[in-house]
Design an enzyme around this catalytic site. Sequence first.
Site, PDB file in Angstrom:
ATOM      1  CG  ASP A 234      -2.289   0.557   0.895  1.00 57.84           C
ATOM      2  OD1 ASP A 234      -3.272  -0.210   0.893  1.00 57.84           O
ATOM      3  OD2 ASP A 234      -2.376   1.774   0.636  1.00 57.84           O
TER       4      ASP A 234
ATOM      5  CG  HIS B  76      -5.553   3.239   1.504  1.00 64.94           C
ATOM      6  ND1 HIS B  76      -5.278   1.970   1.053  1.00 64.94           N
ATOM      7  CD2 HIS B  76      -6.880   3.430   1.315  1.00 64.94           C
ATOM      8  CE1 HIS B  76      -6.384   1.411   0.589  1.00 64.94           C
ATOM      9  NE2 HIS B  76      -7.376   2.273   0.739  1.00 64.94           N
TER      10      HIS B  76
ATOM     11  CB  SER C 188      -9.652   0.133   0.685  1.00 69.66           C
ATOM     12  OG  SER C 188      -9.301   0.628  -0.569  1.00 69.66           O
TER      13      SER C 188
END
Length: 700
Positions: A239, A277, A491
């Site tokens: 990520d 994230h 996600s």
Amino acid sequence: MNISTREHQGIGVSEEKIGSILQRGGEELSVEKLPNRFTVQLSMDGRVLEDFSRGAIPMVYTSNTLPELEEIEVAPDQLDQAMELVRQSDKVAFASHVYRVDNDPGMVFYLSDQVTIQFDESVEEAKRNSIASAVGLEYLKPVDGVNNAFVYRVTSKASENPIKISNYLKWNPEVLIAEPNIIVRSQSYYRPGDSLYTKQWYLNHNGGSSQLGVNSHIGVEQAWDITRGVRSIVIAIADDSVDLNHPDFQGMGKIVAPLDLKGRDLLPMPEAASDNHGTACAGVALAEENGRGVVGVAPGCALMAIRTTGYLDDESVEQIFNWAIQRGASVVSCSWGASAVYFPLSLRQSAAMTKAAKQGRKGKGCVIIFAAGNANRPINGLLNEQGWPNDVIKGQVKWLAGFAVHPDVIAVSACNSLNKKSAYSNWGTGISVCAPSNNAPPGMWLPETGYIGTPPTIRTSLQGLGVFTTDRMGAAGYDQSDFTPYFGGTSSATPVVAGVAALVLSANPDLTAQEVRRILEQTADKVIDPDPDPQLGVRLGSYDRNGYSQWFGYGKVNAYQAVRMAQSQRVTFQKPSRRLVETNNRTLEIPDDQPQGIKSSIVISETSPLQDIQVTLEIEHSFLGDLEVWLVAPNGEKVLLQNRMLGRQTQLQKTYSLQTTPYLRQFLNLSPQGSWQLLVIDCAPGNIGQLKQWKLDLGL
């Protein structure tokens, strides 16, 4: 009528056996009485039995708090005398022994004063009342959702306890099922002490909110009773970065082989304001159990943080998966895709993923998991588009999420806390499973226009809770604290599945990547959403004959069922290249009440490993509820195909497959060569029948 002295309808069942068999879910459990304990139900409030405790027979209240019952302990040689004494009191409505299931000392149970009876459809109310009153029962209520089934209370007119009453009723031809209502102490499933765990509804919850649908979680607490993950199973979070200083990523051996492809070093920490994230994804999958903060799906597993370049060129994709292979990643979680409507993988990208799926984990393969995307569009399909800002997309548009549709990838869609499709979740025939996440309007990122909402606008309210997880430390990140309650999208659903896959491998590290995928699919819960999509108006929330939904794949991951299957058996699901069908047409009489039963054989000469197995059988019997049917493999292993749940049915024509009888999977990968036997056992007296024929259908 005193049923303890009546004839047992010619069935030859001893009084001792009548009192030592518990009817439960179509099964017969052998039970025994505890020698020094019994229970009473009082006819009035208060501990009115204290007078007995001061009498000639010492009686001591136990510390157990039972629903509407008091448990009393006495000397073993005084049990019968004590029970007789309390039964004579007008202050006692009901008294019973305490029982234990044979060979299961932990299962101690208590009898309530209720019996459930399901009658044959032809039995009307007057006859039902007559049958019940004859054994001292009175009507309480119907059983919701079950035809002609009712709950009865044992009255003072009954001369037997609910176990015996149920066993007597079983032999009435007008009764399909009779069961006592037993009380079993609940076993608390593991709940971590982390301070924010109660906010993590997607892991486990007990309802209590209008925003929580029944079983919208993944059932992780039961899975944790088996394993909470082990450090040798490594989850790679590929990520934008992971804040490795976060307390929920601390612990001996927690962090393994970090990599920063963007900064070209080994410290994949967040730098830019938007680097948030990956920290949230990592927390969902495997935040450490440390008594504070949140906890991940697989808290005991290790974290491999890979900071990506932010681009999906061939070299970058190869670097991600080559690192995972070389450094021992078990699961690779990828909550990202290409910023494109149609993105086929290059040869190198596809090959890099295939390599990881085949060569990772020393040849067993890395489990690769990708998010389906958040545009509410097919991951591989056509859609007539209109109304986008500036007509950036219009007409018949083909959508393709190349990473998600790779054949070695588990593609994950999202469902919400109400057990419905998340409005944004991509869908299509490539979805493998879904997992819980938040709910929000669809949208996607296009480089030339920035973030745009996907038209037409959704005008209905979108309900559902967000995902509580780790956040970048300090003021930076999604929230001012070190945690965020607002994470979501596919996600978030993706690391949920990654965590479950890691638990599966923790329970059985010998599984291949393909086997892990099939376990997740086979054990998934069938989330059903009958409502139309609030944006597109389509209804894709049901399942076809193969158990597949375009919205949810094979269903929502169930952590407990997946771990349980992984623990109990090794499975493979390669598509059979050919089928071998053999039938035994010889009719055999089934001897009445014979524990050895009858055996019928089919001999197989093939040696190729089994990839599929189906058993079809035809039996005629005057009371099929007496029968157990087993399949015995050439190596002696047995699988119960049919237990004693057929009641008064007389005709059985049924096929048992991997889908309907999961334990058949224990035969997969074995050579089928040798004699296969169908074992049919009549477990109770009074009825007879025949095995007409049976068929073995093998996929090789």
